[in-house]
Design an enzyme around this catalytic site. Structure first.
Site, PDB file in Angstrom:
ATOM      1  N   HIS A 138      39.785  40.375  33.229  1.00 56.01           N
ATOM      2  CA  HIS A 138      38.539  40.003  33.920  1.00 56.01           C
ATOM      3  C   HIS A 138      38.345  40.961  35.102  1.00 56.01           C
ATOM      4  CE1 HIS A 138      35.184  37.737  35.130  1.00 56.01           C
ATOM      5  NE2 HIS A 138      35.736  36.642  35.584  1.00 56.01           N
TER       6      HIS A 138
ATOM      7  N   ARG B 289      31.007  38.942  27.448  1.00 53.71           N
ATOM      8  CA  ARG B 289      32.097  37.962  27.667  1.00 53.71           C
ATOM      9  C   ARG B 289      32.535  37.482  26.294  1.00 53.71           C
ATOM     10  NH1 ARG B 289      32.788  33.190  32.110  1.00 53.71           N
ATOM     11  NH2 ARG B 289      33.197  35.080  33.312  1.00 53.71           N
TER      12      ARG B 289
ATOM     13  N   ASP C 256      44.872  30.319  39.090  1.00 50.51           N
ATOM     14  CA  ASP C 256      43.737  30.159  38.170  1.00 50.51           C
ATOM     15  C   ASP C 256      44.047  28.929  37.315  1.00 50.51           C
ATOM     16  OD1 ASP C 256      41.445  30.616  36.654  1.00 50.51           O
ATOM     17  OD2 ASP C 256      42.289  32.268  35.512  1.00 50.51           O
TER      18      ASP C 256
ATOM     19  N   ARG D  29      30.974  38.245  43.939  1.00 51.63           N
ATOM     20  CA  ARG D  29      30.732  38.618  42.553  1.00 51.63           C
ATOM     21  C   ARG D  29      29.358  39.297  42.426  1.00 51.63           C
ATOM     22  NH1 ARG D  29      33.139  36.420  38.315  1.00 51.63           N
ATOM     23  NH2 ARG D  29      32.207  38.287  37.390  1.00 51.63           N
TER      24      ARG D  29
ATOM     25  N   CYS E 204      39.518  32.440  41.220  1.00 57.82           N
ATOM     26  CA  CYS E 204      38.261  32.985  40.682  1.00 57.82           C
ATOM     27  C   CYS E 204      37.213  31.899  40.451  1.00 57.82           C
ATOM     28  CB  CYS E 204      38.534  33.766  39.409  1.00 57.82           C
ATOM     29  SG  CYS E 204      39.175  32.761  38.049  1.00 57.82           S
TER      30      CYS E 204
ATOM     31  N   GLN F 136      35.976  40.345  38.237  1.00 55.18           N
ATOM     32  CA  GLN F 136      36.456  39.396  39.244  1.00 55.18           C
ATOM     33  C   GLN F 136      37.339  40.095  40.271  1.00 55.18           C
ATOM     34  OE1 GLN F 136      35.750  35.885  39.422  1.00 55.18           O
ATOM     35  NE2 GLN F 136      36.636  36.207  41.453  1.00 55.18           N
TER      36      GLN F 136
HETATM   37  N1  NVA Z   1      41.222  32.400  33.148  1.00 57.52           N
HETATM   38  C1  NVA Z   1      39.930  31.759  33.156  1.00 57.52           C
HETATM   39  C2  NVA Z   1      39.001  32.486  34.080  1.00 57.52           C
HETATM   40  C3  NVA Z   1      37.625  31.881  34.170  1.00 57.52           C
HETATM   41  C4  NVA Z   1      36.704  32.657  35.055  1.00 57.52           C
HETATM   42  C5  NVA Z   1      39.371  31.711  31.751  1.00 57.52           C
HETATM   43  O1  NVA Z   1      39.492  32.695  31.027  1.00 57.52           O
HETATM   44  O2  NVA Z   1      38.834  30.673  31.360  1.00 57.52           O
HETATM   45  N1   CP Z   2      34.971  33.427  37.980  1.00 52.33           N
HETATM   46  C1   CP Z   2      34.130  33.459  36.918  1.00 52.33           C
HETATM   47  O1   CP Z   2      34.105  34.414  36.133  1.00 52.33           O
HETATM   48  O2   CP Z   2      33.331  32.379  36.828  1.00 52.33           O
HETATM   49  P1   CP Z   2      32.332  32.012  35.642  1.00 52.33           P
HETATM   50  O3   CP Z   2      33.178  31.639  34.442  1.00 52.33           O
HETATM   51  O4   CP Z   2      31.536  30.876  36.180  1.00 52.33           O
HETATM   52  O5   CP Z   2      31.483  33.218  35.317  1.00 52.33           O
END
Ligand code: NVA
Ligand code: CP
Length: 297
Positions: free
Chosen positions: A128, A101, A216, A284, A256, A131
């Protein structure tokens, strides 16, 4: 090097993506079917926070009798300047798969280019894909195939929105995207998918007659300093009951998570019966298991 990576939904043939989701549905119904990954290790490098993704990966490995090692940049040598390429060369001589990540998607590509083992995108600024495996599974479980359906995306043209564009291509559905000016997804990505994707300004148009409404957060991880400015820009983009009423009568809502009630979605919509966000979150773990089985075999 012939190693399969999963950095975006387009890295694997559509038939493999569908097979992973079908396997996930089967594993959810019958967890005992899962193949043992005993003596296999998943390395995880997380530069951003996570609840679902981390727990899904770690639980998946535990239930498959494998192990996982969670690293942040702060507690590994990455945080002290060891190059990504060198980290990839070293880690991939020890572990069997790596989930990352990170901020720049390029970090994932550089890691993958130097890795002997599969690399999974656990979220980057651009995509992502993990997801989307869960989102498509969740839709399929409730309504059947998502192919040919209409999906409305309301809000930021972010990593999730861009993954929905890839999903529209893989699963052949129509995607209506409404964002404020300046928050559109990548113009090149939209142009490459113009037969399935339509960019709009008005959130009402993106919800009209759709089978699924998705949103989101307005400020993704890394954009926290823009929170106030974004809250102003997105103030007309909350998914409300009024917006949901424009969708088909059996339309579903997905997010998500984590969600901000009263910002991108009203509490009423998030907690309504046609909101399937908790199933989506559970999926997930099932999809991560199916993906790991696929990549580790
Ligand atoms: N768009 C959000 C998704 C989190 C799972 C982010 O990148 O923070
Ligand atoms: N939806 C998602 O990726 O959640 P987290 O940021 O908690 O991993």
């Amino acid at each position: 090097m012939g190693v399969k990576h999963f950095l975006t939904l387009l890295d694997l043939p559509s038939s493999d993506i569908l097979a992973i989701i079908e396997r996930s549905i089967a594993l959810k119904k019958n967890p005992g079917l899962v193949k043992s990954q005993a003596r296999k290790t998943l390395g995880m490098i997380f530069e951003k926070s996570s609840t679902r993704t981390r727990v899904a990966f770690e639980t998946a490995m535990a239930q498959m009798d494998g192990a996982s090692i969670f690293l942040t940049t702060g507690d590994s040598q990455l945080g002290r300047g060891e190059p990504i390429e060198d980290t990839a060369r070293v880690l991939s001589r020890m572990v069997d798969c790596v989930a990352i990540r990170t901020f720049s998607h390029n970090n994932l590509e550089r890691f993958a280019a130097n890795s002997r083992v599969p690399v999974i995108n656990a979220l980057s600024d651009d995509y992502h894909p993990c997801q989307l495996l869960a989102d498509v599974q969740t839709f399929m479980e409730v309504r059947g195939s998502i192919s040919g359906k209409r999906v409305g995306w309301i809000g930021d043209g972010n990593n999730m929105c861009q993954s929905y564009i890839n999903a529209a291509r893989v699963f052949d559905f129509e995607l209506l995207i409404a964002t404020p000016a300046g928050f559109e997804p990548s113009a090149d990505l939209v142009a490459d998918n113009r037969s399935r994707v339509k960019l709009l300004r008005n959130p009402r148009e993106a919800a009209k007659d759709v089978d699924l409404v998705v949103t989101d957060v307005w400020a993704s991880m890394g954009s926290e300093s823009e929170q106030a400015q974004r809250a102003r820009a997105f103030s007309d983009y909350q998914v409300t009951a009024e917006i949901m009423a424009l969708a088909n009568s059996d339309a579903l809502f997905m997010h998500c998570l984590p969600a901000h009630r009263g910002e991108e979605v009203s509490a009423e919509v998030l907690d309504a019966a046609d909101s399937i966000v908790w199933e989506e979150a559970e999926n997930r773990m099932h999809t991560q298991k199916a993906l790991l089985e696929f990549l580790l075999d």
